[in-house]
Design a protein around this motif. Structure first.
Motif, PDB file in Angstrom:
ATOM      1  N   LEU A  21     -23.466 -41.347 -52.485  1.00 21.75           N
ATOM      2  CA  LEU A  21     -23.203 -42.243 -51.367  1.00 21.75           C
ATOM      3  C   LEU A  21     -22.202 -41.582 -50.428  1.00 21.75           C
ATOM      4  N   PRO A  22     -22.425 -41.667 -49.113  1.00 21.41           N
ATOM      5  CA  PRO A  22     -21.494 -41.041 -48.170  1.00 21.41           C
ATOM      6  C   PRO A  22     -20.111 -41.671 -48.237  1.00 21.41           C
ATOM      7  N   LEU A  23     -19.090 -40.841 -48.007  1.00 24.82           N
ATOM      8  CA  LEU A  23     -17.711 -41.313 -48.015  1.00 24.82           C
ATOM      9  C   LEU A  23     -17.215 -41.638 -46.612  1.00 24.82           C
ATOM     10  N   ALA A  24     -18.072 -41.461 -45.604  1.00 28.32           N
ATOM     11  CA  ALA A  24     -17.678 -41.704 -44.216  1.00 28.32           C
ATOM     12  C   ALA A  24     -18.640 -42.709 -43.586  1.00 28.32           C
ATOM     13  N   PRO A  25     -18.576 -43.997 -43.996  1.00 31.96           N
ATOM     14  CA  PRO A  25     -19.552 -44.982 -43.513  1.00 31.96           C
ATOM     15  C   PRO A  25     -19.465 -45.251 -42.016  1.00 31.96           C
ATOM     16  N   ASP A  26     -18.315 -45.021 -41.395  1.00 28.29           N
ATOM     17  CA  ASP A  26     -18.217 -45.209 -39.950  1.00 28.29           C
ATOM     18  C   ASP A  26     -18.947 -44.109 -39.189  1.00 28.29           C
ATOM     19  N   GLU A  27     -19.169 -42.985 -39.854  1.00 26.49           N
ATOM     20  CA  GLU A  27     -19.846 -41.853 -39.219  1.00 26.49           C
ATOM     21  C   GLU A  27     -21.310 -41.781 -39.629  1.00 26.49           C
ATOM     22  N   VAL A  28     -21.571 -41.880 -40.920  1.00 25.78           N
ATOM     23  CA  VAL A  28     -22.932 -41.782 -41.447  1.00 25.78           C
ATOM     24  C   VAL A  28     -23.449 -43.179 -41.755  1.00 25.78           C
ATOM     25  N   THR A  29     -24.522 -43.587 -41.066  1.00 24.04           N
ATOM     26  CA  THR A  29     -25.041 -44.942 -41.238  1.00 24.04           C
ATOM     27  C   THR A  29     -26.209 -45.016 -42.212  1.00 24.04           C
ATOM     28  N   ASP A  30     -26.797 -43.869 -42.556  1.00 24.89           N
ATOM     29  CA  ASP A  30     -27.889 -43.853 -43.526  1.00 24.89           C
ATOM     30  C   ASP A  30     -28.102 -42.414 -43.981  1.00 24.89           C
ATOM     31  N   THR A  31     -28.714 -42.252 -45.143  1.00 29.52           N
ATOM     32  CA  THR A  31     -29.069 -40.928 -45.650  1.00 29.52           C
ATOM     33  C   THR A  31     -30.491 -40.970 -46.173  1.00 29.52           C
ATOM     34  N   ARG A  32     -31.123 -39.816 -46.225  1.00 28.86           N
ATOM     35  CA  ARG A  32     -32.485 -39.753 -46.746  1.00 28.86           C
ATOM     36  C   ARG A  32     -32.777 -38.335 -47.229  1.00 28.86           C
ATOM     37  N   TRP A  33     -33.495 -38.258 -48.351  1.00 28.12           N
ATOM     38  CA  TRP A  33     -33.967 -36.969 -48.869  1.00 28.12           C
ATOM     39  C   TRP A  33     -35.459 -36.877 -48.575  1.00 28.12           C
ATOM     40  N   LEU A  34     -35.817 -36.023 -47.624  1.00 27.64           N
ATOM     41  CA  LEU A  34     -37.199 -35.943 -47.159  1.00 27.64           C
ATOM     42  C   LEU A  34     -37.966 -34.834 -47.868  1.00 27.64           C
ATOM     43  N   PRO A  35     -39.173 -35.126 -48.366  1.00 31.17           N
ATOM     44  CA  PRO A  35     -40.060 -34.045 -48.803  1.00 31.17           C
ATOM     45  C   PRO A  35     -40.374 -33.137 -47.613  1.00 31.17           C
ATOM     46  N   LEU A  36     -40.580 -31.863 -47.878  1.00 31.49           N
ATOM     47  CA  LEU A  36     -40.766 -30.907 -46.786  1.00 31.49           C
ATOM     48  C   LEU A  36     -41.929 -31.256 -45.853  1.00 31.49           C
ATOM     49  N   PRO A  37     -43.100 -31.701 -46.353  1.00 29.47           N
ATOM     50  CA  PRO A  37     -44.162 -32.061 -45.400  1.00 29.47           C
ATOM     51  C   PRO A  37     -43.733 -33.159 -44.421  1.00 29.47           C
ATOM     52  N   THR A  38     -42.963 -34.119 -44.923  1.00 27.49           N
ATOM     53  CA  THR A  38     -42.477 -35.186 -44.041  1.00 27.49           C
ATOM     54  C   THR A  38     -41.445 -34.648 -43.058  1.00 27.49           C
ATOM     55  N   LEU A  39     -40.603 -33.740 -43.515  1.00 27.26           N
ATOM     56  CA  LEU A  39     -39.618 -33.115 -42.627  1.00 27.26           C
ATOM     57  C   LEU A  39     -40.307 -32.416 -41.464  1.00 27.26           C
TER      58      LEU A  39
END
Length: 200
Positions: free
Chosen positions: A140-158
């Motif tokens: 989980l990000p430690l900077a919620p005011d800066e980072v509003t979401d995270t995602r790990w994308l498979p390469l084809p989706t990237l």
């Protein structure tokens, strides 16, 4: 170091500091162009001694992205984790930023090289760091005011996000190109049949 002997050089007549904060110095210099014409040139220089970094986190065929509201653009934007220098060692900065933005405390880091993110304005090099992440569990990000979401994308989706303009951050695109040049990412293949759209 400026190459003032180059025939195409724009030469500084007078350095004019227009603004300063703890991150950057902003200059509105008086300059002389190669034609002999006088003018002004705006440039921004980071105040940190070390390099800023952009990190390419990779885990099990996925790439870690963060969503950040980019105030100059007036909209959220997906991209790789990045940040100003925390140290003269870019790997120390990469470790700090990866923990702050993705909540990843453990990774194996490799410095791929440097890039100039906006050479028409920024007098700065940025280090590109590859991070092999063993686990994303409970990250989980430690900077919620800066980072509003995270995602790990498979390469084809990237690659699909890039092709459709959903991923348009310039530093991210440059870092991915450098990783491909180092043969650390496979070339784009056929996009997925039902690609995942980003949440804006």
């Amino acid at each position: 170091m400026a190459d003032t002997d180059h025939p195409d050089a724009i030469r500084t007549v007078r350095e004019v500091l227009a603004y300063r904060n703890r991150f950057v110095d902003v200059y509105d210099d008086e300059v002389s162009f190669p034609s002999g014409t006088d003018g002004r040139y705006l440039r921004i220089r980071h105040r940190d001694e070390g390099l800023g970094v952009v990190i390419l986190p990779v885990h099990a065929g996925t790439v870690g992205l963060v969503r950040t509201y980019r105030y100059p653009l007036g909209r959220p934007q997906w991209g790789l984790p990045r940040g100003f220098s925390h140290s003269t060692d870019p790997l120390v900065t990469a470790r700090t930023e990866l923990r702050e933005e993705l909540g990843i405390a453990d990774a194996e880091f490799l410095l791929l090289g440097t890039m100039t993110p906006d050479s028409g304005l920024l007098a700065a090099d940025v280090a590109v760091v590859h991070a092999s992440v063993p686990s994303t569990t409970a990250a989980l990000p430690l900077a919620p005011d800066e980072v509003t979401d995270t995602r790990w994308l498979p390469l084809p989706t990237l690659w699909h996000w890039i092709a459709t303009g959903a991923l348009d951050d310039g530093m991210t695109l440059a870092a991915l190109a450098l990783a491909q040049a180092h043969a650390l990412l496979p070339a784009p293949g056929r996009p997925p049949d039902t690609p995942t759209a980003p949440d804006h």
